[in-house]
Design an enzyme around this catalytic site. Sequence first.
Site, mmCIF file in Angstrom:
data_model
loop_
_atom_site.group_PDB
_atom_site.id
_atom_site.type_symbol
_atom_site.label_atom_id
_atom_site.label_comp_id
_atom_site.label_asym_id
_atom_site.label_seq_id
_atom_site.Cartn_x
_atom_site.Cartn_y
_atom_site.Cartn_z
ATOM 1 N N GLY A 71 -11.004 2.454 1.002
ATOM 2 C CA GLY A 71 -10.502 2.901 2.304
ATOM 3 C C GLY A 71 -11.605 3.590 3.086
ATOM 4 C CG HIS A 112 -1.965 1.034 1.174
ATOM 5 N ND1 HIS A 112 -1.712 2.347 1.483
ATOM 6 C CD2 HIS A 112 -3.279 0.975 0.816
ATOM 7 C CE1 HIS A 112 -2.831 3.053 1.318
ATOM 8 N NE2 HIS A 112 -3.795 2.238 0.912
ATOM 9 C CD GLU A 125 -5.281 1.453 -3.192
ATOM 10 O OE1 GLU A 125 -6.464 1.321 -2.903
ATOM 11 O OE2 GLU A 125 -4.401 1.702 -2.335
HETATM 12 P P1 PGA Z 1 -9.702 5.720 0.003
HETATM 13 O O1 PGA Z 1 -8.445 4.814 0.405
HETATM 14 O O2 PGA Z 1 -10.768 4.819 -0.533
HETATM 15 O O3 PGA Z 1 -10.078 6.406 1.279
HETATM 16 O O4 PGA Z 1 -9.202 6.695 -1.031
HETATM 17 C C1 PGA Z 1 -8.005 3.800 -0.426
HETATM 18 C C2 PGA Z 1 -6.873 3.076 0.227
HETATM 19 O O5 PGA Z 1 -6.366 3.505 1.267
HETATM 20 O O6 PGA Z 1 -6.449 2.034 -0.284
#
Ligand code: PGA
Length: 241
Positions: A222, A87, A159
Site C-alpha cells: 500500500g 481488502h 493481510e
Molecule cells: P500498507 O497497505 O502497505 O500501507 O500497510 C497494505 C494494503 O493496504 O493492502
Amino acid sequence: MNGTLESAEILVQALNQGISEAPDLIENFEFAVCPPFLHLSCVQKDLGDHIKLGAQDCAFQDNGAFTGAVSAGMLKDAGCEYVILGHSERRQIFGEADQDIALKTKKALETDLIPILCVGETLEERERNEQEGIVSKQLEIVFSDIVFDENQTMLIAYEPVWAIGTGKSASVFDIEDMHGFIHQKLLKITGKTLPILYGGSVTPENAKDILHAENVSGALVGGASLKAESFLGIAREAQKG
Ligand code: PGA
C-alpha cells in the site's frame, strides 16, 4: 483513494522506467499496479511491457442499474488483468461480507480476471488467538462455490488488519506460520496450490526478510507503493540473496 491523475501518471512512468532498465528485476518478479478506477485507463497507457494493471474492487453484478458500481467486464475493457477483492478496508468501511466477496471472486474469474483475494484477522481477533479460525472462514466461504477451470488462477493476500498502514508488519515467524496454514487450507478446500502474497507495512527495509520467508510468493503493497523509489526498493531488496 490516493493521489491525483497527474501523480498516478508520474508514478507509473517512473516505475516503468525503473523496471525497464533492470533486466534482473524483470526476470525475477511480476509487477502489477492497482490504481483507483478513474485512473485505470490513463495509467494503462504508461505501463510499458513489464507492469500489469489491476483494480481495487469490482461489482458482482454483470450490468445494469447499480449506481456507483463498476463491473468486472468494465475492468477487463480498461485493460485490467487483476482485481483486488475483500481488502480489509472494503470489509470494514464499506461493510462487505464474505458472501459478497465470494460472488465478486466468482464473477472476476468468469470474466478472466485474476482475483487477489485479501484475508486477515483484526488485532482483537489475534489477541484472542482466533486468526486461523477467521482466515479459514474467509477462505471457506469464498471457495464454497468456485470450481477452477484448467487455466484459471488467483492469488491470496494475507493481510493482518493490524499491520496495514500502521508501520508494524507481522513478524517473519507469524507470516510463515499463517502462510503455511493458508497453503494447507487451500490444498484441502481447492486441491490447488495458489500463490500467497503478504501485505501490511511492507517496505524496502523489511522486504528481503518477508519475501524470502516460506510460502511467501510476493507482496501486496500500500503506502510504500505510492513512491517509485520505495516500490522499486522493495523489489531490489527482495532479490538480494
Ligand atoms: P500498507 O497497505 O502497505 O500501507 O500497510 C497494505 C494494503 O493496504 O493492502
